[in-house]
Structure formats: structure tokens, C-alpha cells
Design a protein around this motif. Structure first.
Motif, PDB file in Angstrom:
ATOM      1  N   GLY A  53       4.238 123.909  64.655  1.00  0.00           N
ATOM      2  CA  GLY A  53       4.360 123.985  63.203  1.00  0.00           C
ATOM      3  C   GLY A  53       3.006 124.207  62.564  1.00  0.00           C
ATOM      4  N   ASN A  54       2.744 123.442  61.486  1.00  0.00           N
ATOM      5  CA  ASN A  54       1.483 123.598  60.787  1.00  0.00           C
ATOM      6  C   ASN A  54       0.337 122.846  61.469  1.00  0.00           C
ATOM      7  OD1 ASN A  54       2.715 125.138  58.785  1.00  0.00           O
ATOM      8  ND2 ASN A  54       3.354 123.315  57.635  1.00  0.00           N
ATOM      9  N   GLY A  55       0.650 121.836  62.243  1.00  0.00           N
ATOM     10  CA  GLY A  55      -0.386 121.044  62.882  1.00  0.00           C
ATOM     11  C   GLY A  55      -0.818 121.627  64.212  1.00  0.00           C
ATOM     12  N   ARG A  56      -1.447 120.784  65.022  1.00  0.00           N
ATOM     13  CA  ARG A  56      -1.904 121.224  66.338  1.00  0.00           C
ATOM     14  C   ARG A  56      -0.703 121.521  67.220  1.00  0.00           C
ATOM     15  NH1 ARG A  56      -5.536 117.134  69.740  1.00  0.00           N
ATOM     16  NH2 ARG A  56      -3.545 116.030  69.724  1.00  0.00           N
ATOM     17  N   PRO A  57      -0.657 122.672  67.888  1.00  0.00           N
ATOM     18  CA  PRO A  57       0.513 123.007  68.719  1.00  0.00           C
ATOM     19  C   PRO A  57       0.659 122.028  69.872  1.00  0.00           C
ATOM     20  CG  PRO A  57      -1.284 124.564  69.095  1.00  0.00           C
ATOM     21  CD  PRO A  57      -1.681 123.733  67.915  1.00  0.00           C
ATOM     22  N   PRO A  58       1.905 121.680  70.199  1.00  0.00           N
ATOM     23  CA  PRO A  58       2.120 120.722  71.290  1.00  0.00           C
ATOM     24  C   PRO A  58       1.770 121.327  72.646  1.00  0.00           C
ATOM     25  CG  PRO A  58       4.214 121.631  70.554  1.00  0.00           C
ATOM     26  CD  PRO A  58       3.162 122.145  69.604  1.00  0.00           C
ATOM     27  N   ILE A  59       1.439 120.457  73.587  1.00  0.00           N
ATOM     28  CA  ILE A  59       1.181 120.887  74.962  1.00  0.00           C
ATOM     29  C   ILE A  59       2.484 121.378  75.569  1.00  0.00           C
ATOM     30  CG2 ILE A  59       0.405 120.099  77.238  1.00  0.00           C
ATOM     31  CD1 ILE A  59      -1.344 118.068  75.768  1.00  0.00           C
ATOM     32  N   GLY A  60       2.400 122.353  76.454  1.00  0.00           N
ATOM     33  CA  GLY A  60       3.595 122.911  77.078  1.00  0.00           C
ATOM     34  C   GLY A  60       4.475 121.844  77.703  1.00  0.00           C
ATOM     35  N   LEU A  61       5.797 121.968  77.513  1.00  0.00           N
ATOM     36  CA  LEU A  61       6.730 120.948  77.983  1.00  0.00           C
ATOM     37  C   LEU A  61       6.701 120.807  79.497  1.00  0.00           C
ATOM     38  CD1 LEU A  61       9.031 118.948  77.757  1.00  0.00           C
ATOM     39  CD2 LEU A  61      10.618 120.869  77.423  1.00  0.00           C
ATOM     40  N   GLU A 102      -9.677 124.288  79.098  1.00  0.00           N
ATOM     41  CA  GLU A 102      -8.925 123.248  78.390  1.00  0.00           C
ATOM     42  C   GLU A 102      -9.228 121.882  78.972  1.00  0.00           C
ATOM     43  OE1 GLU A 102      -4.923 124.502  79.115  1.00  0.00           O
ATOM     44  OE2 GLU A 102      -5.424 124.921  81.207  1.00  0.00           O
ATOM     45  N   ARG A 103      -8.906 120.878  78.186  1.00  0.00           N
ATOM     46  CA  ARG A 103      -9.074 119.502  78.617  1.00  0.00           C
ATOM     47  C   ARG A 103      -7.762 118.979  79.196  1.00  0.00           C
ATOM     48  NH1 ARG A 103     -13.368 116.738  76.269  1.00  0.00           N
ATOM     49  NH2 ARG A 103     -12.172 114.808  76.344  1.00  0.00           N
ATOM     50  N   VAL A 104      -7.889 117.915  79.924  1.00  0.00           N
ATOM     51  CA  VAL A 104      -6.705 117.216  80.422  1.00  0.00           C
ATOM     52  C   VAL A 104      -6.071 116.451  79.263  1.00  0.00           C
ATOM     53  CG1 VAL A 104      -5.947 115.316  81.918  1.00  0.00           C
ATOM     54  CG2 VAL A 104      -7.571 117.028  82.782  1.00  0.00           C
ATOM     55  N   PRO A 105      -4.735 116.451  79.110  1.00  0.00           N
ATOM     56  CA  PRO A 105      -4.107 115.627  78.067  1.00  0.00           C
ATOM     57  C   PRO A 105      -4.529 114.161  78.201  1.00  0.00           C
ATOM     58  CG  PRO A 105      -2.499 117.113  79.052  1.00  0.00           C
ATOM     59  CD  PRO A 105      -3.746 117.228  79.874  1.00  0.00           C
ATOM     60  N   ASP A 106      -4.867 113.547  77.085  1.00  0.00           N
ATOM     61  CA  ASP A 106      -5.378 112.180  77.144  1.00  0.00           C
ATOM     62  C   ASP A 106      -4.244 111.174  77.323  1.00  0.00           C
ATOM     63  OD1 ASP A 106      -4.198 111.860  74.637  1.00  0.00           O
ATOM     64  OD2 ASP A 106      -6.065 112.224  73.570  1.00  0.00           O
ATOM     65  N   ALA A 107      -4.633 109.907  77.542  1.00  0.00           N
ATOM     66  CA  ALA A 107      -3.656 108.861  77.830  1.00  0.00           C
ATOM     67  C   ALA A 107      -2.681 108.657  76.680  1.00  0.00           C
ATOM     68  CB  ALA A 107      -4.382 107.550  78.153  1.00  0.00           C
ATOM     69  N   THR A 108      -3.140 108.829  75.438  1.00  0.00           N
ATOM     70  CA  THR A 108      -2.257 108.663  74.284  1.00  0.00           C
ATOM     71  C   THR A 108      -1.159 109.721  74.270  1.00  0.00           C
ATOM     72  OG1 THR A 108      -4.079 107.726  73.002  1.00  0.00           O
ATOM     73  CG2 THR A 108      -2.171 108.516  71.776  1.00  0.00           C
TER      74      THR A 108
END
Length: 323
Positions: A53-61, A102-108
Motif C-alpha cells: 500500500g502506501n507504507g513500506r512494502p511487506p516482505i515476500g510471503l 538486503e537485510r535479514v528480516p528482524d526479530a519483530t
């Protein structure tokens, strides 16, 4: 064609190491990459997954699902999984992360994905989808079911912020030992050894109560240990044609019935196949709960059973994907 970075080239050992041997972890991940039905499983989660959407795009499912499965296979908490991805090239290859880009997805982020699965009970949905996929690929649910229950321990200490134990967990006695936690009840096909049903309860729930929910209804034989003895009425209520092949008690008034003991031994040769599903406890570290609350651990249990079914059927599945 995506340009290869130096980080990706190093991860893929592109000509840098000539005396390297593939590890068992890499071989396992290659197998799982080939036989897990990624597309079908992503379809289960996709309606609930955040959209761009308007925010940061989600990481691939699919990437998030791969990381989530790594947490199950290697018993990794959120922060431990993040650090393991930075540390291990084989894990990054499996997930498809190029540290040059790219970075690794963080724990959050991993926590939010797990909460998404829990809120929509997608662990149960993944378990059902894997069962459907296995049947489509030649695995059959036959007319024999083995039922069993295993205790998953929870911390009994009250040295926490609430000064109390988890209210969803309870204690039970097995032999001369007391346990605190939950129970995982499973129904397993007597021929293939794959789980087709499961129920999660507190530990103080007797094994017999979830018994009807562990049967699919077309059984001709039901196997189980002595905790399910004398439950013919419950069995016939769900599976009218089923015969009771559960182990019966052999000691009465201090006297051992050797005939019944011999019958139990013969039944146990079939019943032992249920232990194969408990690879989730022995190999994947689900001997203790990780989260507070029954539903969170139920989501983990159903997902682990789905992965265990794929793992136990890997021989036949690999034969189908090879050219």
C-alpha cells in the motif's frame, strides 16, 4: 536476469572453495526445498497477509514462510533465527536472501508473522492443506488409526511478572511423576505412519476425551496404549465399523495375565509407528512449550505436525520430483 553480488557469490561458493563437503543441514534443506508445496501453502496464508500500500512494502510471503519453517526445524526463537540467518550461508540460500542487496528480516517482523498465523488459526489450516496435498500425491488414509497423546512441558515456576503459572496449562500425573503443561493428542494412519488429525489440550485432560476427534470415521481397527482401554463406546460412536485393538491392562489383583500381555505385544508392533510422528519432540525441540497460552502452542504444534508429515514422506515425494 538479476545481477549476482559478491555476497551472493560467496554464499554460493562460486569457485572459492574446492574441497568443501555438503553438510547434513544443507542436504536436509535441499530436500525440503524440493518437496514442500510452497505455492499451495502460501495460498492458505495469502488472504490474511498484508498487501502493498502506501507504507513500506511487506516482505515476500514465501520468504517469511521459509523462515518460519526454519524456526521449527532448528528450534529457533525469533532473535536466534535472525542471528542464524546472518551467520549461516546455507540458511540464507534456502530463504533466498542476498546480503549484498538486503537485510535479514528482524526479530519483530518474525514475531508479527507468527502472530498473524496464530490469530487466524493458520497452523490448523496448513496441517489440513499438507494432508490434502499428500493424498493428491498418492498417500492414502487407510482403515487403521493409531491414537496417542504426549505431554509437552511448560515452566511451572511463578518467578515472573505475573507471579503465576500459565493459566492455560495444568498438571497431571504419569506413573509416579507429576508434569505441568499441555497435551498433544494425535491420530496416525497405521500403515503410512502419517498424522491425519490432532487435538491440543491442557495436560490434565484424560487421553480418552479427544478420542472421537482423532478418528476419521472409516476405521476398521483402532490402536492405542492402555490409556484408551475399555473405550469401545467412544470408538463406535465415531467409527461404527472399527474394532478395538487398544492395549488392555494385564495386571489385576497383583496377577499378570500372560495371554493378554502377549496380545498387547503384538498390537504394539503396529502401535509403535505413532512414535515416528514425535520427531517434532526429539529432533525439532518441541519437548517444551515456547509461548504462553494454549492457542499459540497449538499453532506451533499443528505446523510442526504438517512438516513432520512431509519429512516422513520425503522418500516417495523425492521420487516424484526427480526427472
Amino acid at each position: 536476469m538479476k545481477q549476482q553480488t559478491l555476497a551472493m557469490a560467496a554464499d554460493q561458493d562460486s569457485g572459492f572453495e574446492h574441497s568443501r563437503k555438503p553438510t547434513r543441514r544443507e542436504e536436509f534443506l535441499q530436500t525440503m526445498d524440493a518437496i514442500v508445496p510452497w505455492g499451495r501453502l502460501c495460498q492458505v496464508i495469502e488472504p490474511h497477509y498484508p498487501k502493498a500500500g502506501n507504507g513500506r512494502p511487506p516482505i515476500g510471503l514465501e520468504r517469511m514462510l521459509r523462515i518460519h519453517f526454519l524456526q521449527h526445524w532448528f528450534n529457533l526463537a525469533d532473535l536466534a533465527c535472525e542471528e542464524a540467518l546472518y551467520d549461516s550461508a546455507s540458511l540464507r540460500r534456502f530463504v533466498g536472501i542476498d546480503l549484498g542487496r538486503e537485510r535479514v528480516p528482524d526479530a519483530t517482523t518474525l514475531l508479527k508473522f507468527r502472530k498473524l498465523l496464530n490469530e487466524h488459526k493458520l497452523g490448523e489450516a496448513l496441517f489440513a492443506k499438507v494432508g490434502q496435498q499428500l493424498q493428491e500425491r498418492g498417500f492414502k488414509v487407510n482403515t487403521g488409526t493409531i491414537v496417542d497423546a504426549t505431554i509437552i512441558a511448560a515452566p511451572s515456576s511463578t518467578k515472573n511478572a505475573d507471579k503465576a503459572r500459565d493459566p492455560d496449562m495444568h498438571q497431571t500425573r504419569k506413573g509416579q511423576q507429576w508434569y505441568f503443561g499441555m497435551k498433544l493428542h494425535i491420530g496416525v494412519d497405521s500403515q503410512s505412519g502419517l498424522a491425519h488429525s490432532a487435538v491440543v489440550t491442557a495436560a490434565n485432560v484424560h487421553d480418552k476425551h479427544p478420542l472421537p476427534d482423532l478418528l476419521h470415521g472409516n476405521e476398521q481397527r483402532v490402536y492405542g496404549d492402555s490409556a484408551y482401554a475399555s473405550q469401545k463406546a467412544l470408538i463406535r460412536g465415531k467409527a461404527p465399523k472399527a474394532k478395538d485393538f487398544t492395549n488392555q491392562r494385564t495386571r489385576r489383583c497383583g496377577v499378570v495375565d500372560e495371554t493378554q500381555r502377549s496380545k498387547n505385544r503384538n498390537k504394539s508392533r503396529i502401535r509403535a509407528r505413532v512414535e515416528h510422528v514425535l520427531v517434532v519432540k526429539r529432533l525439532w525441540g518441541f519437548g517444551k512449550v515456547r509461548y504462553r497460552g494454549l492457542q499459540k502452542n497449538a499453532t506451533r504444534a499443528f505446523t510442526a505436525l504438517a512438516l513432520a508429515n512431509i519429512y516422513l514422506g520425503r522418500g516417495q515425494l523425492l521420487g516424484q520430483v526427480r526427472p
